[in-house]
Design a protein around this motif. Structure first.
Motif, PDB file in Angstrom:
ATOM      1  N   LEU A 186      -6.046   3.097   5.861  1.00 51.39           N
ATOM      2  CA  LEU A 186      -6.681   1.771   5.828  1.00 51.39           C
ATOM      3  C   LEU A 186      -7.497   1.488   7.084  1.00 51.39           C
ATOM      4  O   LEU A 186      -8.693   1.182   7.010  1.00 51.39           O
ATOM      5  CB  LEU A 186      -5.610   0.677   5.642  1.00 51.39           C
ATOM      6  CG  LEU A 186      -6.149  -0.752   5.564  1.00 51.39           C
ATOM      7  CD1 LEU A 186      -6.902  -0.963   4.259  1.00 51.39           C
ATOM      8  CD2 LEU A 186      -5.032  -1.784   5.699  1.00 51.39           C
ATOM      9  N   LYS A 232       0.848  -1.196   0.000  1.00 47.29           N
ATOM     10  CA  LYS A 232       0.000   0.000   0.000  1.00 47.29           C
ATOM     11  C   LYS A 232       0.882   1.245   0.000  1.00 47.29           C
ATOM     12  O   LYS A 232       2.011   1.218   0.494  1.00 47.29           O
ATOM     13  CB  LYS A 232      -0.891   0.003   1.242  1.00 47.29           C
ATOM     14  CG  LYS A 232      -1.743  -1.247   1.352  1.00 47.29           C
ATOM     15  CD  LYS A 232      -3.171  -0.906   1.720  1.00 47.29           C
ATOM     16  CE  LYS A 232      -4.075  -2.088   1.654  1.00 47.29           C
ATOM     17  NZ  LYS A 232      -4.887  -2.128   0.440  1.00 47.29           N
ATOM     18  N   HIS A 282      -7.220  -7.526   3.354  1.00 40.86           N
ATOM     19  CA  HIS A 282      -6.488  -6.304   3.006  1.00 40.86           C
ATOM     20  C   HIS A 282      -4.983  -6.386   3.232  1.00 40.86           C
ATOM     21  O   HIS A 282      -4.239  -5.591   2.688  1.00 40.86           O
ATOM     22  CB  HIS A 282      -7.046  -5.117   3.800  1.00 40.86           C
ATOM     23  CG  HIS A 282      -8.480  -4.810   3.469  1.00 40.86           C
ATOM     24  ND1 HIS A 282      -8.847  -4.064   2.378  1.00 40.86           N
ATOM     25  CD2 HIS A 282      -9.633  -5.185   4.073  1.00 40.86           C
ATOM     26  CE1 HIS A 282     -10.168  -3.980   2.323  1.00 40.86           C
ATOM     27  NE2 HIS A 282     -10.671  -4.660   3.348  1.00 40.86           N
ATOM     28  N   LEU A 288     -11.577   1.183   7.620  1.00 33.59           N
ATOM     29  CA  LEU A 288     -12.141  -0.145   7.879  1.00 33.59           C
ATOM     30  C   LEU A 288     -12.722  -0.279   9.284  1.00 33.59           C
ATOM     31  O   LEU A 288     -13.790  -0.863   9.460  1.00 33.59           O
ATOM     32  CB  LEU A 288     -11.069  -1.226   7.690  1.00 33.59           C
ATOM     33  CG  LEU A 288     -10.605  -1.501   6.262  1.00 33.59           C
ATOM     34  CD1 LEU A 288      -9.513  -2.559   6.274  1.00 33.59           C
ATOM     35  CD2 LEU A 288     -11.769  -1.950   5.393  1.00 33.59           C
ATOM     36  N   GLN A 301     -10.706  -8.690   7.842  1.00 35.33           N
ATOM     37  CA  GLN A 301     -10.045  -7.542   7.203  1.00 35.33           C
ATOM     38  C   GLN A 301      -8.550  -7.794   7.051  1.00 35.33           C
ATOM     39  O   GLN A 301      -7.942  -7.393   6.062  1.00 35.33           O
ATOM     40  CB  GLN A 301     -10.285  -6.278   8.039  1.00 35.33           C
ATOM     41  CG  GLN A 301     -11.735  -5.818   8.006  1.00 35.33           C
ATOM     42  CD  GLN A 301     -12.031  -4.760   9.063  1.00 35.33           C
ATOM     43  OE1 GLN A 301     -11.287  -4.626  10.049  1.00 35.33           O
ATOM     44  NE2 GLN A 301     -13.109  -4.026   8.878  1.00 35.33           N
TER      45      GLN A 301
END
Lengths: 261, 219
Positions: free
Chosen positions: A114, A106, B135, A118, B131
């Motif tokens: 992030l 990222k 991710h 989230l 997550q």
């Protein structure tokens, strides 16, 4: 008199038969800046890892912001915390690691946005604006679109600090954050942390081998050896006038190894 | 023996039909291997020891016995206990299952290659388990796996002639049947070799591209 933000009561942590922490108890007041020092293997990093729930406990109790960390009440009885409880408790705490642990796939900006997007449902635009403010604060606004691999160690660590801050924790844990850095990059990270300490009322726990920085940064210093607190007090006392023999010999060795005090 | 072009053109449609089936079987078996392999990899990471060990033992068993024997078992032995599968399905299941044990290893290595610090950073930023996988872990674990997975895809493709043993009319079986009908082997078998070689060469180029693309990203 305010209540402590962290209460550690009779904490025991064993790895197999080896007791890393052996009946440890101490409190931390809101806004306090605490430095944890001591020889390697004395258990100071383990305390941070336990507070961040990266490591389980063997026995004892920890209270954070008025709630038990590893226990919860169900039907009036105390039971081990479940994942939902740990998740809730973790939102009070942030951590910066020795090896940064940025997400390499990222961008710098995404690393910071992030988790707020989230876990807190922050709208992307707001999360990005906040991330840019934080990057500004750590002096890396121009690196927002860079990948972690393009940054120096010091820059990576400053991004990692911004990432932890983005979640607005009440407690920040710094685990030997300059140990993996080349000497000339240490200063830029310490500067950011000093500003942070001066400008926020966050509670901070710092494990470090930088005695000079601990001296300047901390309100209170805890000296650990073999899983217990040997001596604690204001930095002036610990560094200039240590009472315990073990503290004195540790500081002598550190100075001999070329660290500033 | 002389090369007979007229015969080549005569048998070409039959062989191409076989080639089509070969590609179809490879593709379906690859999907089975990819999905089942992921399931095996996850089961092996299970906190339940019996599940993890059972999965490991099963994988070891499947990998330790020849694919041909497994295919015979699925197609010719299972009907004895009432499980009757069409040849194509038996072939897809057999190859898919066999290769799933290999892809599971690729997944496992890929997942284990993601440093522990990444899991810890995910937890420190309070991501949930789901997550974290979606991710943080999977995006880092998958790209380095792709060349290895593609390698198994090519290996699988070259093993499809085994399916002729359980009556699947793939390329090899078609070639065998025309050869047996006309008593001419040179053209059908040469063509089978040429087809496989051509497909393999294309795959190798494809693999190089993948390695250049994802192998670099892994670093």
């Amino acid at each position: 008199m305010t209540d402590p933000i962290i209460r550690i009561d009779n904490l025991v942590k064993s790895f197999g038969t080896f007791k890393v922490l052996d009946g440890l108890s101490f409190d931390v007041m809101p806004g306090e800046k605490l430095a944890l020092i001591g020889p390697s293997g004395s258990g100071k990093t383990t305390i941070l890892r336990i507070l961040m729930t990266l490591e389980s406990i063997s026995d004892g109790h920890i209270e954070i912001c008025g709630d038990q960390l590893y226990h919860m009440r169900r039907n009036g009885r105390e039971v081990p915390a479940d994942e939902a409880h740990l998740h809730k408790m973790r939102s009070h705490i942030g951590m910066v690691f020795q090896h940064f642990n940025l997400f390499p796939h990222k961008s710098v900006l995404e690393n910071i946005t992030l988790a707020p997007i989230l876990t807190k449902g922050t709208p992307r635009a707001k999360a990005e604006a906040r991330a840019m403010e934080l990057l500004e604060m750590v002096g890396l606004a121009d690196k927002a679109d860079a990948r972690p691999a393009q940054l120096s160690g010091g820059q990576k660590q400053r991004v990692a600090i911004a990432r932890a801050l983005a979640l607005q924790p009440r407690i920040m844990l710094f685990d030997e954050v300059t140990s993996a850095l080349d000497p000339e990059l240490v200063e830029e990270v310490l500067l950011v942390m000093k500003r942070l300490a001066a400008e926020t009322d966050m509670t901070m726990l710092l494990v470090t081998h930088e005695m000079g920085f601990a001296h300047e940064f901390a309100d209170r210093v805890l000296f650990f050896d073999k899983g217990r607190i040997v001596e604690q007090g204001p930095p002036e006392q610990i560094f200039s006038n240590p009472r315990e023999e073990r503290t004195q010999s540790f500081l002598r060795k550190i100075i001999a190894a070329g660290h500033r005090v | 023996m002389e090369w007979d072009w007229a015969f080549v053109w005569q048998i070409m449609p039959t062989l191409l039909a076989g080639l089509k089936l070969t590609l179809l079987v490879t593709l379906l078996a690859a999907v089975v291997a990819a999905v089942l392999g992921l399931a095996l990899a996850i089961l092996r990471r299970s906190g339940n020891r019996a599940v993890a060990r059972g999965t490991a033992a099963l994988s070891e068993f499947i990998r330790g016995t020849p694919l041909l024997v497994q295919l015979y078992f699925i197609f010719y032995v299972l009907p004895d206990i009432g499980i009757r599968l069409p040849a194509l399905l038996a072939g897809v299941i057999g190859m898919g299952l066999h290769y799933a044990t290999y892809t599971a290893e690729v997944y496992r290595a890929g997942i284990e290659n993601v440093p522990r610090g990444q899991w810890e950073a995910a937890r420190a930023t309070n991501l949930t388990m789901r997550q974290t996988w979606v991710h943080v872990i999977v995006p880092q674990a998958v790209p380095p796996m792709i060349p290895a997975l593609a390698n198994y895809l090519i290996a699988m493709f070259k093993e499809t002639p085994l399916l002729s043993a359980i009556t699947v009319l793939e390329l090899m079986n078609q070639a065998k049947s025309v050869a047996n009908t006309y008593y001419r082997y040179i053209e059908p078998m040469t063509l089978v070799g040429v087809f496989f070689l051509a497909m393999s060469l294309v795959s190798v180029v494809f693999l190089r591209v993948l390695e250049a693309r994802f192998g670099r990203m892994a670093k």
